[in-house]
Enzyme design. Structure first.
Site, PDB file in Angstrom:
ATOM      1  N   TYR A  14       7.569  -4.229  13.452  1.00 53.40           N
ATOM      2  CA  TYR A  14       7.348  -3.105  14.363  1.00 53.40           C
ATOM      3  C   TYR A  14       8.239  -1.947  13.938  1.00 53.40           C
ATOM      4  O   TYR A  14       9.445  -2.093  13.799  1.00 53.40           O
ATOM      5  CB  TYR A  14       7.672  -3.521  15.796  1.00 53.40           C
ATOM      6  CG  TYR A  14       7.503  -2.417  16.810  1.00 53.40           C
ATOM      7  CD1 TYR A  14       6.239  -1.895  17.089  1.00 53.40           C
ATOM      8  CD2 TYR A  14       8.590  -1.900  17.504  1.00 53.40           C
ATOM      9  CE1 TYR A  14       6.076  -0.891  18.027  1.00 53.40           C
ATOM     10  CE2 TYR A  14       8.437  -0.901  18.436  1.00 53.40           C
ATOM     11  CZ  TYR A  14       7.183  -0.391  18.699  1.00 53.40           C
ATOM     12  OH  TYR A  14       7.016   0.603  19.626  1.00 53.40           O
ATOM     13  N   ASP A  52      13.816  -0.854   7.563  1.00 54.11           N
ATOM     14  CA  ASP A  52      13.933  -0.478   8.974  1.00 54.11           C
ATOM     15  C   ASP A  52      15.031  -1.345   9.580  1.00 54.11           C
ATOM     16  O   ASP A  52      14.813  -2.503   9.940  1.00 54.11           O
ATOM     17  CB  ASP A  52      12.598  -0.687   9.677  1.00 54.11           C
ATOM     18  CG  ASP A  52      12.644  -0.298  11.151  1.00 54.11           C
ATOM     19  OD1 ASP A  52      13.748  -0.062  11.676  1.00 54.11           O
ATOM     20  OD2 ASP A  52      11.567  -0.248  11.774  1.00 54.11           O
ATOM     21  N   LYS A 100      19.626   2.339  17.853  1.00 57.28           N
ATOM     22  CA  LYS A 100      20.300   1.399  18.745  1.00 57.28           C
ATOM     23  C   LYS A 100      21.823   1.466  18.653  1.00 57.28           C
ATOM     24  O   LYS A 100      22.461   2.231  19.354  1.00 57.28           O
ATOM     25  CB  LYS A 100      19.776  -0.016  18.513  1.00 57.28           C
ATOM     26  CG  LYS A 100      18.278  -0.159  18.815  1.00 57.28           C
ATOM     27  CD  LYS A 100      17.802  -1.586  18.773  1.00 57.28           C
ATOM     28  CE  LYS A 100      16.309  -1.712  18.974  1.00 57.28           C
ATOM     29  NZ  LYS A 100      15.825  -1.286  20.289  1.00 57.28           N
TER      30      LYS A 100
END
Length: 422
Positions: free
Chosen positions: A142, A237, A265
């Site tokens: 994702y 990623d 994050k």
């Protein structure tokens, strides 16, 4: 009726589904969402005053725990000086330097406001640098909700039977090629056919959105070799893995250097933030240096930058190996408890993250992740929540520990697991 239920009912009249990110609706686990009032350390407290040991940790960034005093103070001090300038501030330079010093493959970095913004910008940059259009991604990985990445999806839409979201024109995904994760042979075949047109491979080096899946030995090295052979850009990623797998992220842990890295994050310590960086010659293609355009009014926000910088500085003082050992032992015991109830369990774990899959099949890709019994996870989620343990509201997710989790927290969680009725 609880206050959470009252708020949820009201929210559904004002916000689609009552939530601002679909997974929060808890529909996959046949529950209503909890509305959270506050958090501290390893705990969250809902609006009804119930406290939970938290293994979601804001989906990963709270590695130091919630409301860490040093990070909290840094954000407050920055806020006192002004929440946004729309102009450069010292903290963004300091945070950029910290990222470049810690991440092995990052020579220059640009701040953005989310992981989705980071990945879509990195893809544009890779296409601009190579002059090619095709991008390869992996089923179950994702990379946010930008159109090109919704040719196949991770946790957010993994239970929806369509392969991409409605509202995405076919042209937007026509240049996205999807390959099973961990299948290097399939990737080699694809490159043999289309390699001269492939701008980039984008990959979660250890996916966290089909649950936690680990790269097979040689897989990441194989990606690097293919990109070198065909002149494509390798994008890691690391929105989840960055600074959680190690201070150098997954690239530091696995010893494979991507050309571009996307982050989020942890570099914001819970504030909205993202970043992408990598080789200097690629990054200097960005405007105003080069012809690839990307901009953002709130990029480099002084509060997020100050919090993120404080977070990284505090993480540099922590014992990652000790946390990994504690987390691994805890996850093994948790898996053993569930197995003792007659449920098959596969455990994938690394660093301070793990996933239990309820299947006889070892989980190495999205197809094997789909064999996990969702009904078992739903039963565990509901019962653990009743016992004051907060888990992800979908089985295709990681559980995260933090440096704030105590032996008492882990013991409480194991006791709740022993009480499960499955």
């Amino acid at each position: 009726m609880t206050l959470s239920s009252t708020l949820y009912a009201k929210a559904q009249t004002l916000i689609p589904g009552g939530v601002n990110s679909p997974i929060r609706a808890c529909r996959a686990v046949e529950s209503e969402p909890l509305f959270i009032a506050r958090a501290h350390g390893s705990k969250i407290v809902d609006v009804d005053g119930r406290e939970y040991v938290d293994y979601v940790m804001s989906w990963g960034p709270m590695l130091l725990g919630h409301a860490h005093p040093v990070v909290h103070q840094a954000a407050k001090d920055a806020l006192d000086a002004g929440s946004s300038f729309g102009a450069p501030c010292p903290a963004e330079v300091d945070l950029a330097q910290a990222i470049c010093e810690l991440m092995p493959a990052v020579e220059m970095v640009r701040m953005v406001n989310s992981g989705t913004e980071a990945t879509m910008s990195a893809l544009r940059l890779a296409r601009g640098f190579t002059g090619r259009d095709l991008v390869v991604k992996f089923d179950g990985c994702y990379h946010g909700h930008a159109d090109p990445f919704l040719a196949a999806a991770g946790s957010g839409v993994a239970l929806i039977p369509t392969s991409f979201s409605q509202g995405v024109p076919k042209a937007c995904v026509a240049d996205t090629l999807v390959v099973p994760y961990n299948d290097l042979d399939a990737l080699k075949t694809l490159f043999a056919e289309k390699g001269k047109d492939i701008a980039a491979i984008i990959v979660e080096p250890a996916p966290g959105n089909m649950g936690l899946v680990l790269p097979r030995p040689g897989f990441l090295e194989g990606l690097r070799a293919l990109c070198d052979q065909y002149g494509s850009v390798l994008i890691f990623d690391e929105v989840i893995t960055g600074f959680r797998w190690s201070l150098g992220g997954a690239q530091g842990r696995y010893g494979v250097r991507p050309d571009l890295t996307t982050l989020g994050k942890i570099i914001g310590a819970g504030f909205p933030v993202g970043a992408y960086g990598g080789r200097r010659d690629i990054m200097e293609k960005l405007s105003p240096c080069g012809p690839v355009f990307q901009a953002g009014t709130l990029s480099g926000n002084p509060v997020a930058m100050a919090a993120g910088l404080a977070n990284l500085r505090e993480l540099a003082k922590q014992d990652y190996a000790a946390l990994e050992a504690r987390t691994g032992a805890f996850a093994e015991e948790l898996a053993a408890i569930v197995r003792s109830k007659g449920v098959p369990v596969q455990l994938n774990k690394v660093a301070s993250a793990f996933t239990l899959y309820f299947t006889e099949t070892p989980v190495t890709d999205m197809d094997s992740a789909r064999t996990s019994d969702a009904k078992v996870y739903t039963a565990i989620y509901k019962q653990m929540r009743e016992q004051g343990v907060y888990l992800a509201s979908l089985g295709y997710e990681c559980a995260f520990t933090s440096f704030a989790h105590t032996e008492e927290d882990l013991a409480k969680t194991l006791a709740a697991a022993r009480a499960l009725k499955l």
